[in-house]
Design an enzyme around this catalytic site. Structure first.
Site, short mmCIF file in Angstrom:
data_model
loop_
_atom_site.label_atom_id
_atom_site.label_comp_id
_atom_site.label_asym_id
_atom_site.label_seq_id
_atom_site.Cartn_x
_atom_site.Cartn_y
_atom_site.Cartn_z
N ARG A 165 0.87 -1.27 -0.03
CA ARG A 165 -0.06 0.06 0.05
C ARG A 165 0.93 1.15 -0.27
O ARG A 165 2.14 1.15 0.51
CB ARG A 165 -0.69 0.14 1.50
CG ARG A 165 -1.80 -1.12 1.44
CD ARG A 165 -2.70 -1.25 2.74
NE ARG A 165 -3.63 -2.05 2.68
CZ ARG A 165 -3.29 -3.28 3.36
NH1 ARG A 165 -2.16 -3.49 4.12
NH2 ARG A 165 -4.14 -4.08 3.45
N LYS A 189 -2.55 -2.28 7.94
CA LYS A 189 -3.41 -1.76 8.59
C LYS A 189 -3.55 -2.39 9.98
O LYS A 189 -3.49 -3.43 10.18
CB LYS A 189 -4.54 -2.00 7.56
CG LYS A 189 -4.92 -1.14 6.25
CD LYS A 189 -6.17 -1.37 5.68
CE LYS A 189 -6.54 -0.43 4.77
NZ LYS A 189 -7.65 -0.92 3.94
N HIS A 262 -2.67 2.74 -6.16
CA HIS A 262 -3.05 1.37 -5.80
C HIS A 262 -3.13 0.28 -6.94
O HIS A 262 -3.01 -0.89 -6.54
CB HIS A 262 -4.23 1.50 -4.93
CG HIS A 262 -4.63 0.72 -3.82
ND1 HIS A 262 -3.73 0.69 -2.89
CD2 HIS A 262 -5.51 -0.29 -3.73
CE1 HIS A 262 -4.22 -0.32 -2.21
NE2 HIS A 262 -5.32 -0.98 -2.63
N ARG A 265 -0.48 -2.22 -6.72
CA ARG A 265 -0.86 -3.40 -5.79
C ARG A 265 -1.62 -4.54 -6.26
O ARG A 265 -1.46 -5.63 -6.33
CB ARG A 265 -1.22 -2.69 -4.59
CG ARG A 265 -1.83 -3.80 -3.42
CD ARG A 265 -2.04 -3.12 -2.03
NE ARG A 265 -2.95 -3.59 -1.30
CZ ARG A 265 -2.39 -4.46 -0.21
NH1 ARG A 265 -1.02 -4.72 -0.08
NH2 ARG A 265 -3.33 -5.03 0.66
N HIS A 288 -4.16 -8.82 3.76
CA HIS A 288 -5.55 -8.90 3.90
C HIS A 288 -5.91 -9.52 5.01
O HIS A 288 -5.50 -10.78 5.47
CB HIS A 288 -6.25 -9.38 2.63
CG HIS A 288 -6.09 -8.64 1.49
ND1 HIS A 288 -6.42 -9.11 0.29
CD2 HIS A 288 -5.87 -7.29 1.56
CE1 HIS A 288 -6.40 -8.23 -0.68
NE2 HIS A 288 -6.02 -7.25 0.01
N TYR A 297 -9.25 -10.59 -6.86
CA TYR A 297 -8.14 -10.70 -7.88
C TYR A 297 -8.55 -11.87 -8.64
O TYR A 297 -8.20 -11.85 -10.01
CB TYR A 297 -6.92 -10.51 -7.20
CG TYR A 297 -6.61 -9.14 -6.74
CD1 TYR A 297 -6.55 -8.01 -7.33
CD2 TYR A 297 -6.48 -9.22 -5.29
CE1 TYR A 297 -6.22 -6.76 -6.84
CE2 TYR A 297 -6.40 -8.12 -4.47
CZ TYR A 297 -6.21 -6.99 -5.31
OH TYR A 297 -5.89 -5.64 -4.78
#
Length: 316
Positions: A165, A189, A262, A265, A288, A297
């Site tokens: 990210r 995150k 992004h 990524r 994730h 994806y």
């Protein structure tokens, strides 16, 4: 404003301040997430001021009908996307969960509000040919010499090599990059740390950039010695500066296709899955929390395969 209205406003503000301290210091959410929570809750407060038409309301008196009315206002008057409304609702739910646990309210009215069904959109990504063109451009500039060009090559190499990210790359510290074992320690995150391998081309670009970086840091008056990616003054690059560097490259290879930082990524994940990488492994590399986030994806890859099939098969 009446004394009751002033007292209610002070109480509401105190409870908001307590929540913001909680997410910033106890949950240790990223500064970007904390700012987003503050913005969303300020907008929610402004709506409730209009909805109730009087300043005496308190958080404990807000019911699910008021929250549904606010969500409707977001959708109709403000024309926000479902994903934006879902994110704002998540902020309100987190706030009320905090108030309920702290026994500042008796119930959590946000629990009854249904999350808007998200539009499932496929993320934008670059083809392998476009990535080759991007790296060819970045490499030629870096070979011509110059601190900025070498730094910019290292940035795009690392984005694509590790699927980071923008906040993760921008926040990298020198102690997080191991060029001996070719891996990064990334803070993602929710302050979740993960170890990510990096490829040989990215390592080579970083080594070259580090030589130029050392000269810049030696000349700077107040260098940020911990930061990996710095500007001419030796200070850490900001998120917007990193975004501008990447989007300049993207425009050169993809024109005005609406791709963003992004997208690198997304490209990393798509190319990994196209090459047969395990979905769970890609999930871990991307950091994730849920496998369903990574699964989008696979849809990207399937759509690409469908297009190739329709274009190439004689009876498609």
């Amino acid at each position: 404003m009446s004394d009751a209205g002033a007292a209610a406003e002070v109480q509401r503000g105190g409870e908001l301040d307590a929540f913001m301290r909680y997410v910033a210091h106890e949950r240790q959410l990223s500064p970007q997430t904390v700012r987003a929570y503050a913005d969303d809750l300020r907008e929610f407060t402004d709506f409730l001021d209009r909805y109730y038409g009087a300043p005496e309301w308190l958080w404990g008196g807000v019911d699910r009908l008021a929250i549904r009315a606010w969500m409707g206002d977001c959708a109709t008057r403000r024309d926000l996307a479902r994903t934006s409304i879902a994110r704002k609702l998540s902020a309100v739910r987190s706030f009320y969960r905090f108030l309920h646990v702290e026994e500042r309210v008796q119930a959590n009215p946000a629990r009854a509000a249904r999350t808007p069904k998200k539009e499932r959109t496929l993320p934008g990504f670059l083809t392998r040919e476009q990535m080759d063109a991007l790296f060819e451009t970045a490499t030629m500039r870096a070979q011509a010499g110059g601190f900025r060009a070498q730094r910019n090559l290292a940035i795009v190499e690392l984005f694509y090599s590790a699927g980071l990210r923008v906040s993760e790359l921008q926040g990298l510290g020198m102690d997080s990059v191991d060029l001996i074992s070719d891996r990064l320690r990334v803070m993602g995150k929710g302050r979740k740390e993960r170890i990510v391998p990096i490829g040989g081309m990215a390592v080579r670009a970083l080594r070259t950039y580090y030589e130029s970086r050392a000269r810049i840091m030696g000349q700077a008056t107040r260098p940020d010695a911990r930061a990996v990616f710095v500007g001419q003054t030796g200070r850490r690059l900001g998120v917007r500066q990193v975004q501008n560097i990447v989007t300049d490259f993207l425009r050169e290879v993809a024109g005005e296709a609406g791709l963003s930082t992004h997208s690198l990524r997304h490209t990393f994940a798509t190319h990994m899955l196209d090459a047969g990488a395990d979905l769970l492994a890609v999930k871990e590399l991307l950091g994730h929390a849920s496998l369903s986030t990574t699964q989008i994806y696979t849809h990207t890859s399937k759509e690409r395969l469908k297009r190739v099939y329709r274009q190439a098969h004689p009876r498609a």
